[in-house]
Design a protein around this motif. Structure first.
Motif, short mmCIF file in Angstrom:
data_model
loop_
_atom_site.label_atom_id
_atom_site.label_comp_id
_atom_site.label_asym_id
_atom_site.label_seq_id
_atom_site.Cartn_x
_atom_site.Cartn_y
_atom_site.Cartn_z
N ASN A 120 54.23 38.15 88.96
CA ASN A 120 55.46 38.55 89.64
C ASN A 120 56.12 37.44 90.44
O ASN A 120 57.19 37.63 90.99
CB ASN A 120 55.17 39.71 90.61
CG ASN A 120 54.87 41.00 89.90
OD1 ASN A 120 55.20 41.19 88.74
ND2 ASN A 120 54.18 41.90 90.59
N HIS A 130 57.88 34.92 90.13
CA HIS A 130 59.25 34.46 89.89
C HIS A 130 60.23 35.62 89.79
O HIS A 130 61.40 35.43 89.46
CB HIS A 130 59.32 33.63 88.60
CG HIS A 130 58.50 32.38 88.66
ND1 HIS A 130 58.59 31.46 89.70
CD2 HIS A 130 57.55 31.88 87.82
CE1 HIS A 130 57.75 30.46 89.48
NE2 HIS A 130 57.10 30.70 88.35
N LYS A 131 59.74 36.86 90.07
CA LYS A 131 60.60 38.03 89.99
C LYS A 131 61.15 38.40 91.36
O LYS A 131 60.51 38.15 92.39
CB LYS A 131 59.83 39.22 89.41
CG LYS A 131 59.36 39.03 87.98
CD LYS A 131 58.63 40.26 87.51
CE LYS A 131 58.14 40.11 86.07
NZ LYS A 131 57.39 41.32 85.63
N GLY A 178 61.96 45.55 85.38
CA GLY A 178 61.89 44.97 84.05
C GLY A 178 61.40 45.97 83.01
O GLY A 178 61.56 47.18 83.15
N SER A 183 59.54 49.61 83.47
CA SER A 183 59.59 49.71 84.93
C SER A 183 59.22 51.10 85.42
O SER A 183 58.53 51.24 86.44
CB SER A 183 60.97 49.31 85.46
OG SER A 183 61.97 50.15 84.91
#
Length: 413
Positions: free
Chosen positions: A373, A375-376, A382, A385
């Motif tokens: 996660n 870089h989210k 996504g 989800s």
């Protein structure tokens, strides 16, 4: 308003220091008076003198350190002419007492929050959905990770004299994930709740346990506090200007004040000092701004070096957390001495009637999810989800029902 209307610089400074003194005065009386009084009495006893300090029986207001710093940033920003004084009392009151961040941050700036308060906001479904994802993931961190780790960490720290080296090492690791899940979980809940109202708060955590050195860790941990000290204390002291001795002095001041901000106990001050000592080699070698870029891992020597640096940084951070968690410096010292001298690494069965391996597996899964996660913006958004949301809610309910620990650690600050 008096600062803004002052005609001379000396008058502006008088009003500035008066406002700062009032804010810090309330904080000092509620949070630090008894600490100084008892410490002074103990000092006199060391010289053979008897003292009976008058202690105040005051209930510490929840989150006083946080909203005191909110108010200080507003005053200093007016003095530095970054903003104008707020004429609307309701807007100013909302800025200081905005409920999602009131008890445990993040520490907001008037330059960031006040403009959002003053504009008209409309409900946006996508933003609200982002907020819900962040709230749920914050609850996972708090209920599933922090509260589970707290059960074991409390058992080990409260009975460290009977624990072997393996259990003491695990205790330090459990508390490291407890305080991270507890504090960053609250921050996620606060940020997510605020998004429901159309307001963006400052990001407070950026996966700090994936840091490659201690300088990067402090750029990723409790970001709003670190940046507050940088802008309102470190830079006014001279920052990185001047010679190395000057920079070292400023760095130690920042870390010691940060430790003292966390609580009226010598353990917090020692914790700040330890982190300053960790930071010192990077500062002297001009490597404190080395790891500021993003990184990826592959099958190469560089990736092995990165993983080694991440593991080492986490290890020394967990070692410092022992002082943060312990009730006294003596307890922390004895804990560490026993951890490195007992040298027994067999699994122990705790009085809480549980082994550690289930929790270790849970932490490993959490680390993998956090890595995925990192870089989210919204951790469980996504693909699939809604499935991820359902699984998270099931975990919250299942572990929340059986958890023995409910409090947020940073509510005491």
């Amino acid at each position: 308003m008096k600062i803004e209307k002052s005609k001379t610089q000396s008058e502006r400074k008088i009003w500035l220091w008066l406002c700062i003194s009032i804010n810090l005065g309330f904080l000092g009386i509620f949070k630090y008076y008894n600490f100084f009084a008892t410490s002074f009495a103990e000092l006199l006893q060391g010289f053979g003198l008897t003292a009976s300090p008058i202690l105040l029986k005051l209930i510490l207001p929840v989150g006083i350190s946080f909203y005191t710093f909110h108010g200080l940033s507003y005053i200093i920003d007016i003095y530095c002419k970054r903003i104008k004084s707020e004429k609307n009392f309701v807007d100013y009151s909302l800025f200081v007492s905005y409920f999602p961040l009131l008890v445990a941050g993040p520490i907001e700036r008037a330059t960031h929050l006040l403009p959002q308060i003053k504009v008209r906001r409309k409900f946006k479904f996508e933003k609200a959905k982002e907020g819900i994802y962040q709230i749920v993931w914050g609850l996972v961190k708090k209920v599933v990770i922090a509260d589970s780790c707290a059960i074991y960490a409390n058992e080990i720290f409260d009975n460290y004299s009977t624990m072997n080296s393996l259990s003491l090492i695990l205790g330090a690791i459990y508390f490291s994930f407890q305080i991270y899940g507890d504090f960053s979980g609250y921050s996620d809940i606060a940020l997510g709740t605020s998004k429901l109202f159309g307001i963006d708060l400052l990001k407070n955590f950026n996966y700090p346990y994936f840091s490659r050195d201690i300088a990067e860790f402090w750029r990723r941990w409790h970001i709003s506090l670190s940046s507050w000290f940088r802008d309102y204390l470190y830079i006014p002291l001279g920052g990185s200007k001047g010679n190395k001795l000057f920079q070292v002095r400023n760095t130690f001041i920042i870390f010691l004040v940060s430790g003292f901000w966390h609580g009226a106990n010598w353990t917090f001050i020692v914790w700040g000092l330890i982190n300053a000592l960790y930071f010192l080699p990077l500062l002297l070698l001009n490597r404190n701004r080395k790891n500021v870029d993003a990184f990826t891992l592959g099958f190469n020597i560089e990736s092995i070096r990165i993983l080694f640096n991440i593991t080492t940084t986490f290890a020394i951070t967990a070692l410092a957390w022992i002082f943060f968690r312990s009730k006294t410096i003596t307890d922390a010292y004895n804990y560490i001495i026993r951890m490195f001298s007992d040298l027994q690494f067999s699994e122990q069965y705790f009085r809480i009637e549980r082994y550690s391996h289930n929790l270790i597996a849970l932490i490993l899964v959490f680390i993998l999810v956090e890595w995925n996660n990192r870089h989210k913006i919204e951790p469980i958004s996504g693909k699939y989800s809604w499935l991820k949301l359902g699984l998270c809610l099931a975990a919250i309910i299942a572990l929340g029902v059986f958890s023995d620990y409910k409090e947020f650690i940073y509510f005491q600050f």
